[in-house]
Design an enzyme around this catalytic site. Structure first.
Site, mmCIF file in Angstrom:
data_model
loop_
_atom_site.group_PDB
_atom_site.id
_atom_site.type_symbol
_atom_site.label_atom_id
_atom_site.label_comp_id
_atom_site.label_asym_id
_atom_site.label_seq_id
_atom_site.Cartn_x
_atom_site.Cartn_y
_atom_site.Cartn_z
ATOM 1 N N ALA A 1 -31.168 -30.408 36.048
ATOM 2 C CA ALA A 1 -30.273 -30.721 33.912
ATOM 3 C C ALA A 1 -29.370 -31.764 34.277
ATOM 4 O O ALA A 1 -29.362 -32.663 34.030
ATOM 5 C CB ALA A 1 -30.000 -29.342 33.765
ATOM 6 N N GLU B 1 -34.360 -16.273 40.936
ATOM 7 C CA GLU B 1 -33.492 -15.406 38.989
ATOM 8 C C GLU B 1 -34.585 -14.943 38.144
ATOM 9 O O GLU B 1 -34.393 -13.738 38.134
ATOM 10 C CB GLU B 1 -32.968 -16.623 38.487
ATOM 11 C CG GLU B 1 -31.736 -17.559 38.317
ATOM 12 C CD GLU B 1 -31.477 -18.308 37.883
ATOM 13 O OE1 GLU B 1 -30.817 -19.489 37.553
ATOM 14 O OE2 GLU B 1 -32.531 -19.643 37.393
ATOM 15 N N GLY C 1 -35.764 -33.906 26.631
ATOM 16 C CA GLY C 1 -35.458 -32.966 27.672
ATOM 17 C C GLY C 1 -34.106 -33.287 27.532
ATOM 18 O O GLY C 1 -33.543 -34.160 27.116
ATOM 19 N N PHE C 2 -33.516 -33.137 29.243
ATOM 20 C CA PHE C 2 -31.704 -33.442 28.764
ATOM 21 C C PHE C 2 -31.465 -35.024 29.157
ATOM 22 O O PHE C 2 -30.095 -35.288 28.626
ATOM 23 C CB PHE C 2 -31.253 -32.927 30.437
ATOM 24 C CG PHE C 2 -30.516 -31.586 30.220
ATOM 25 C CD1 PHE C 2 -32.107 -30.412 30.618
ATOM 26 C CD2 PHE C 2 -29.718 -31.487 29.200
ATOM 27 C CE1 PHE C 2 -31.428 -29.196 30.462
ATOM 28 C CE2 PHE C 2 -29.445 -29.748 29.226
ATOM 29 C CZ PHE C 2 -30.515 -28.864 29.654
ATOM 30 N N ASP D 1 -36.553 -35.493 36.037
ATOM 31 C CA ASP D 1 -37.733 -34.890 37.298
ATOM 32 C C ASP D 1 -38.235 -35.563 37.300
ATOM 33 O O ASP D 1 -39.080 -35.890 37.917
ATOM 34 C CB ASP D 1 -37.845 -33.631 36.415
ATOM 35 C CG ASP D 1 -36.884 -32.870 36.355
ATOM 36 O OD1 ASP D 1 -37.035 -31.559 36.109
ATOM 37 O OD2 ASP D 1 -35.449 -33.178 36.609
#
Lengths: 432, 432
Positions: free
Chosen positions: A314, A169, A11-12, A298
């Site tokens: 992020a 969202e 991931g990031f 995270d």
């Protein structure tokens, strides 16, 4: 003798650590992820809402790291960290390391009620995004076919549990979809009658934002037909809806955007974790007592700055990934490591077209300027130039047409002869 | 009193019949499909081979028919045709009709061995395309992880059963992918060592094409590393490979591109069918004895012209759909129906970049001109302007970079807590 660095998670945090370590002399990097792609999670809700396709927000890890000759990527699972012998035991063999970076992220948490997952999928992976997409679209199809008005009402009811950015969202998207995009496509139903609920346990939604901004967002949601219930904790979820104390909502579709918990990889080191399983790290992002094991993103609990601990965003993961890689390089040069300092990039949430909120430190704004800023930032951070062009085009198309591009229901079961497989819980009534 | 026309199937035949009947006075149309989208099947192999995304080749039926106020779309299954009472019994209710159009298409046929499907998926739907994509990509990931060379060889072996255009397109794609696209992305394996077999029972592949063109296609395939076995009938398929008489190939991935059989909807009318279940139709495309029931597309056997019966090609289905609609309109005006005459649009097959074959009547060509013609025709017939732009861009990108855009492995099981579901054959080892 080359130093071996193992990164678990693409991931990031993981991918940005890898990029810093890539092509550095005397370093061999192995990156392991259960998935073969890097996912741009901030836009995952758009795949769930049929606004983007999966290829728009994900890139194969191999492609992203192809030009770094010292990086090997494996798709697999890290089953056990043997910190004594400095070995990662995976489902395909043992990988020794000199340095280990844990960047496994989080998964959804159902507060001890894992049986709720079946009725209320979360949104952390592409597979989940597509499952959500399937359920939302199937609900409208079933409503079009239905003859009983109470059944129809239930099918046209969506409950989103959790009022953070993801929940907002999702709810805003369904609001926009039902009030605008779908309006002309059905003959038996009026999609504008869709009921959408955000159910939030706290006294207000968007608790990490300034109260003014959260209040503006609530009004924007209401204008899209979303009903916001605060101080409302879900006590049960089943296939017919949700129970909130004495209150009940009957809904065919419930989505989970509340509560996350850290992936357990690394717990066997005995490292101290917080209430949701995140590993508490030192200022240099390593585990206390294990200077050769770092945790970023995270999965880490970093509590050495103004915001303690840092939120699961992020930009935090991205900066931590880079900081870890640089600290390893400093180590190898015999220099002291640097404490991690987060450069606050703020936070944003979007509700719908021209409706978003943005907050960096004391700077706050909302409405169309926030929305365009949101678009630009997300485009900028996408994985590649190709992704940027394609997403920009998809959004451009949707902006002018309110069309949602990828509104396809793809069956989970691909088989034509499912009876040949003994048991099959994903068997659809509609085999195709 | 409006006439009610029911169309079962939203493929080339069904959708084109609907468009002709759309907005005509005194007609109400109901279109039923098990899927909510129209699929551009000629490009389905590109989704299977990660060159295009699902949204690029499929469009929701509602969108395509949104502007026809007299057309209602239902996602559902037609379970039984009651020709006596002129009612279609579906899984959501009974739909009466004055005219019925059957356009259900075909599914794969395993010659009485349905248990082969699990080991050798076919390619008729998006779900299958994604299952194939998943298996192909997982094979390369597993090969990268493997330590046993024999296991590795098996993982890098692909068998395509069937040497028609679909089989050739799949094999050519894997050839191109392994010899060009993937070459720099792996560290432990050399993708160029991939073995690819086309196993065809007939004496040559591409039996519907001129022998010269089929021979050129065979040479093009060989240059991409594909081994073509003709006069080779598969006698068994299991999880380890295929048995061809006394010969055997061990392969982790087998794909089925041989044999189709018509969907059974409509058989209860007692209509005569051919060897593969297709309903034999009159010159006006209706069923003998049932002038109000028409059959078009792959599900029909039309044997009243030069080519008898007409092949299961997209242009045939498209023209038949239109002809049926026009015959119904003539009927309603009290005029005589017209016999269907197919305007031969020829046929094409593509092997790889700059390699294709094209044949219309006695006109034959191959190589780059055929390939560009193939591209143009397929772009032209895509469902919408938006699809054309996006596919053109994807192809443009790939042409110059040999990159395959959508090479993502998305797990079938979206659950994080699968133990909460009693039995789950799709449970992946790699949960994500």
């Amino acid at each position: 003798m080359k130093k071996r660095i193992v990164i678990i998670g693409g991931g990031f945090a993981g991918i940005n650590a890898a990029k810093i370590l890539g092509n550095k002399k005397d370093i061999e990097v192995t990156l392991i992820d259960r998935k073969n792609y890097h996912l741009f999670q901030p836009l995952l809700y758009q795949v769930a809402m049929s606004a983007l396709g999966e290829g728009d927000i994900a890139a194969p890890l191999r492609n992203m790291l192809a030009n770094y000759r010292n990086i090997t990527v494996f798709k697999g699972i890290a089953k056990h960290i043997d910190a004594e012998n400095k070995v990662v035991r995976t489902d395909f063999g043992n990988i020794p390391y000199d340095y280990l970076i844990l960047a496994c992220g989080v998964k959804h948490h159902y507060f001890g009620n894992n049986q709720w997952e079946e009725h209320a999928p979360g949104l952390k992976t592409l597979a989940q995004a597509k499952e959500i997409r399937r359920r939302v679209l199937e609900a409208y199809e079933a409503a079009e076919r239905a003859s009983d008005p109470v059944e129809r009402k239930k099918l046209l009811t969506f409950v989103i549990v959790g009022g953070g950015p993801t929940g907002v969202e999702l709810a805003g998207s369904i609001g926009e979809m039902s009030r605008y995009t779908l309006s002309k496509l059905y003959r038996q139903i009026d999609p504008k009658l869709t009921r959408i609920f955000i159910v939030e346990a706290a006294p207000r939604i968007l608790g990490s934002f300034d109260p003014d901004l959260a209040s503006k967002a609530t009004r924007s949601l209401e204008k899209l037909g979303v009903q916001v219930w605060t101080s409302s904790m879900v006590s049960d979820v089943d296939e017919n809806g949700v129970q909130i104390g004495n209150e009940r909502i009957e809904a065919a579709t419930v989505l989970w955007a509340a509560g996350v918990t850290a992936i357990e990889t690394g717990k066997e080191t005995g490292a101290e974790t917080d209430r949701i399983g995140r590993i508490i790290v030192e200022e240099d992002l390593s585990i206390p007592g294990y200077p050769d094991i770092f945790v970023g993103g995270d999965q880490a609990n970093f509590a050495h700055g103004i915001q303690s601990p840092l939120p699961g965003l992020a930009p935090v993961a991205l900066q931590q990934g880079r900081a870890i890689a640089k600290n390893i390089i400093l180590d190898l040069k015999g220099k002291p490591r640097k404490p991690f300092r987060y450069t606050d990039k703020g936070q944003m949430a979007t509700i719908g077209k021209n409706k978003a909120i943005l907050q960096i430190g004391s700077i706050k704004f909302d409405g169309a300027p926030a929305w365009f800023a949101w678009l630009l930032v997300h485009i900028y951070y996408l994985a590649s130039f190709k992704h940027r062009i394609f997403v920009l085009m998809q959004w451009g198309w949707s902006y002018f047409t309110f069309g949602f591009g990828a509104r396809l229901i793809v069956n989970r079961d691909w088989r034509f002869y499912p009876e040949a497989v003994a048991c099959n819980p994903d068997r659809e009534k509609n085999q195709s």
